[in-house]
Motif scaffolding. Structure first.
Motif, PDB file in Angstrom:
ATOM      1  N   GLU A   4      -9.610  22.330 -30.312  1.00  0.00           N
ATOM      2  CA  GLU A   4     -10.654  21.975 -31.170  1.00  0.00           C
ATOM      3  C   GLU A   4     -10.002  21.116 -32.162  1.00  0.00           C
ATOM      4  O   GLU A   4     -10.866  20.309 -33.010  1.00  0.00           O
ATOM      5  N   LEU A   5      -8.793  20.887 -32.513  1.00  0.00           N
ATOM      6  CA  LEU A   5      -8.332  20.233 -33.499  1.00  0.00           C
ATOM      7  C   LEU A   5      -8.127  18.594 -33.021  1.00  0.00           C
ATOM      8  O   LEU A   5      -7.968  17.676 -33.593  1.00  0.00           O
ATOM      9  N   GLU A   6      -8.435  18.385 -31.837  1.00  0.00           N
ATOM     10  CA  GLU A   6      -8.455  16.983 -30.961  1.00  0.00           C
ATOM     11  C   GLU A   6      -9.626  16.064 -31.356  1.00  0.00           C
ATOM     12  O   GLU A   6      -9.745  15.190 -30.965  1.00  0.00           O
ATOM     13  N   ARG A   7     -10.636  16.762 -31.978  1.00  0.00           N
ATOM     14  CA  ARG A   7     -11.980  16.116 -32.162  1.00  0.00           C
ATOM     15  C   ARG A   7     -11.787  15.008 -33.017  1.00  0.00           C
ATOM     16  O   ARG A   7     -11.392  15.129 -34.043  1.00  0.00           O
ATOM     17  N   ASN A   8     -12.421  13.732 -32.718  1.00  0.00           N
ATOM     18  CA  ASN A   8     -12.724  12.647 -33.354  1.00  0.00           C
ATOM     19  C   ASN A   8     -13.728  12.851 -34.322  1.00  0.00           C
ATOM     20  O   ASN A   8     -14.894  12.530 -34.028  1.00  0.00           O
ATOM     21  N   ILE A   9     -13.609  13.543 -35.436  1.00  0.00           N
ATOM     22  CA  ILE A   9     -14.820  13.810 -36.629  1.00  0.00           C
ATOM     23  C   ILE A   9     -15.669  12.630 -36.620  1.00  0.00           C
ATOM     24  O   ILE A   9     -16.810  12.620 -36.574  1.00  0.00           O
ATOM     25  N   ALA A  10     -15.035  11.508 -36.891  1.00  0.00           N
ATOM     26  CA  ALA A  10     -15.466  10.311 -37.541  1.00  0.00           C
ATOM     27  C   ALA A  10     -16.598   9.559 -36.530  1.00  0.00           C
ATOM     28  O   ALA A  10     -17.391   8.934 -36.701  1.00  0.00           O
ATOM     29  N   ALA A  11     -16.025   9.890 -35.254  1.00  0.00           N
ATOM     30  CA  ALA A  11     -16.621   8.946 -34.035  1.00  0.00           C
ATOM     31  C   ALA A  11     -17.977   9.880 -33.513  1.00  0.00           C
ATOM     32  O   ALA A  11     -18.879   9.406 -32.774  1.00  0.00           O
ATOM     33  N   ILE A  12     -18.121  11.032 -34.091  1.00  0.00           N
ATOM     34  CA  ILE A  12     -19.281  11.954 -33.777  1.00  0.00           C
ATOM     35  C   ILE A  12     -20.554  11.537 -34.178  1.00  0.00           C
ATOM     36  O   ILE A  12     -20.687  11.306 -35.390  1.00  0.00           O
ATOM     37  N   VAL A  88     -17.802  25.086 -37.147  1.00  0.00           N
ATOM     38  CA  VAL A  88     -18.294  25.184 -38.584  1.00  0.00           C
ATOM     39  C   VAL A  88     -17.435  24.342 -39.405  1.00  0.00           C
ATOM     40  O   VAL A  88     -17.547  23.354 -40.305  1.00  0.00           O
ATOM     41  N   ARG A  89     -16.060  24.327 -39.121  1.00  0.00           N
ATOM     42  CA  ARG A  89     -14.943  23.592 -39.978  1.00  0.00           C
ATOM     43  C   ARG A  89     -15.386  22.121 -39.753  1.00  0.00           C
ATOM     44  O   ARG A  89     -15.258  21.486 -40.729  1.00  0.00           O
ATOM     45  N   ASP A  90     -15.497  21.739 -38.515  1.00  0.00           N
ATOM     46  CA  ASP A  90     -15.763  20.449 -38.223  1.00  0.00           C
ATOM     47  C   ASP A  90     -17.039  19.740 -38.693  1.00  0.00           C
ATOM     48  O   ASP A  90     -17.043  18.415 -38.591  1.00  0.00           O
ATOM     49  N   LEU A  91     -18.018  20.728 -38.652  1.00  0.00           N
ATOM     50  CA  LEU A  91     -19.404  20.131 -39.082  1.00  0.00           C
ATOM     51  C   LEU A  91     -19.270  19.949 -40.647  1.00  0.00           C
ATOM     52  O   LEU A  91     -19.871  19.080 -41.192  1.00  0.00           O
ATOM     53  N   VAL A  92     -18.439  20.955 -41.310  1.00  0.00           N
ATOM     54  CA  VAL A  92     -18.483  20.691 -42.758  1.00  0.00           C
ATOM     55  C   VAL A  92     -17.634  19.066 -43.181  1.00  0.00           C
ATOM     56  O   VAL A  92     -17.677  18.397 -43.729  1.00  0.00           O
ATOM     57  N   LEU A  93     -16.369  18.790 -42.221  1.00  0.00           N
ATOM     58  CA  LEU A  93     -15.712  17.533 -42.152  1.00  0.00           C
ATOM     59  C   LEU A  93     -16.350  16.424 -41.889  1.00  0.00           C
ATOM     60  O   LEU A  93     -16.479  15.435 -42.378  1.00  0.00           O
TER      61      LEU A  93
END
Length: 417
Positions: A4-12, A88-93
């Protein structure tokens, strides 16, 4: 193990899947998929939410928050009942750096988005998600999963919105102030901090500018009521003819949240504008019909006729005034203006202000409105700095040489000359 830490948040990018639509029936707002079919888990939760005496506006805001959550789960390919705190954490980020989805592009507001208005000192709404929106999203998602886990007892096994419980060994609310509301033990872990916002009042000269920019007696009556009785916009728009007490100059509103009826005193000036507005309508106001109506008649399928004034119509009034004055005032600023005027009046107690505002707790009123007038503080500090500078420019007193005659006389016991 830590995929789950490998998601590229900015690219979603959230898909434009589903929508929130108004519905007829017990649930006034629904979340539907691309085919127009209600999303069953959300529908079941909103039905329970409505049964808990939730207002239609609250149902609408919850529906939009859950639609965003569903879109996020589709973007990260996670079923709703398998979501964890990582989602949830990644959505907040993601919300902390992403632009909001807009149905229509900005026009005139493109230049001012996210900037501070030089006249009012208030920040214009930007394209990013505000911290309050993130906190509201977390609260809605947590309440949604609490319903499925605790009430339905099926579906997900864990609540993906965890609480950050610190000092686990202490007794909950051991040092609770009885004047403050009891808050849940533990805060939501991924809630961003909120900057403390000071209430902003319209100075008298700014209020005169706003009032002078209004086009109709209806708008003058509505804003005069708002700045005198401190009622919310939705409370004023919900008034009927029976809610006007002309003899005692009172208005009755239905309080937001509690739904309780409350009579509020209004200024004589506002009732004068009310009388002029009703004269413009050309008839006697029915006690069981709304007070506020559109000025123009429109055909909605049953001929040309006036329609009850909506919140969007009230926003249009403010858009015209703000465009004229180069400001970004809102209806809620009138509530702050009336509240600060009352709080600074020595003849009124803070309990009086609490009752008028409809706050459940005195601490809420005191925390918001027992603040120093920022303009007066600035003037006092400027005067302090000016006096220091003036004192520094004064020449030092001249140094005297020799001995004082009176001192000699005292020393040698002589009689003064």
């Amino acid at each position: 193990m830590f995929t789950e830490l490998e998601r590229n948040i900015a690219a979603i990018r959230l898909p434009r899947w589903g929508r929130v639509m108004m519905a007829k029936g017990p649930v006034p707002w629904l979340v539907v998929d691309d085919d127009g079919t209600p999303v069953h888990p959300i529908l079941r939760y909103l039905t329970n939410f409505v049964a808990s005496s939730a207002s239609p506006t609250s149902v609408r805001s919850y529906a939009y928050a859950l639609l965003r959550w569903w879109r996020w789960l589709r973007a990260v390919d996670v079923p709703w009942d398998k979501a964890t705190s990582a989602e949830v954490r990644d959505l907040v980020l993601w919300m902390s750096q992403a632009d909001k989805l807009r149905t229509t592009p900005r026009t005139e507001s493109t230049v001012t988005a996210g900037t501070v208005n030089p006249v009012t000192g208030k920040k214009h709404l930007g394209d990013r998600y505000e911290p309050r929106t993130v906190r509201h999203s977390n609260a809605v998602i947590r309440a949604f999963y609490e319903y499925w886990i605790d009430d339905v007892q099926q579906g997900p096994l864990i609540n993906p919105v965890p609480l950050d419980r610190r000092h686990r060994g202490r007794r909950p609310h051991a040092h609770h102030n009885p004047l403050e509301p009891v808050r849940p033990e533990g805060r939501i872990r991924y809630n961003p901090k909120l900057p403390k916002r000071r209430p902003r009042a319209l100075p008298d000269e700014r209020w005169n500018d706003v009032f002078g920019g209004l086009r109709s007696n209806r708008d003058r009556a509505l804003l005069s009521l708002g700045v005198s009785c401190a009622a919310r916009a939705s409370e004023l728009l919900g008034m009927n003819g029976v809610d006007l007490d002309w003899g005692d100059q009172l208005v009755r509103v239905i309080r937001k949240g509690t739904g309780a009826e409350q009579w509020l005193p209004a200024s004589p000036e506002s009732f004068i504008w009310l009388r002029l507005y009703l004269a413009d309508l050309g008839g006697v106001l029915d006690p069981n019909t709304p007070v506020w109506w559109t000025l123009r008649r429109r055909d909605h399928g049953n001929g040309l006729r006036h329609h009850p004034m909506s919140y969007e119509a009230l926003r249009a009034v403010w858009r015209r005034v703000n465009a004229l004055l180069g400001t970004n005032w809102t209806m809620h600023d009138l509530r702050h203006t009336a509240s600060l005027r009352m709080a600074r009046d020595e003849s009124l107690s803070m309990q009086d202000v609490q009752v008028i505002l409809g706050h459940a707790h005195l601490a809420t009123t005191a925390d918001i409105y027992t603040v120093e007038d920022e303009a007066q503080v600035i003037r006092r500090v400027q005067q302090h700095l000016t006096e220091r500078e003036s004192h520094a420019r004064q020449p030092p007193p001249p140094l005297t040489t020799g001995y004082n005659t009176d001192d000699w006389n005292v020393l040698f016991g002589r009689e003064p000359q």
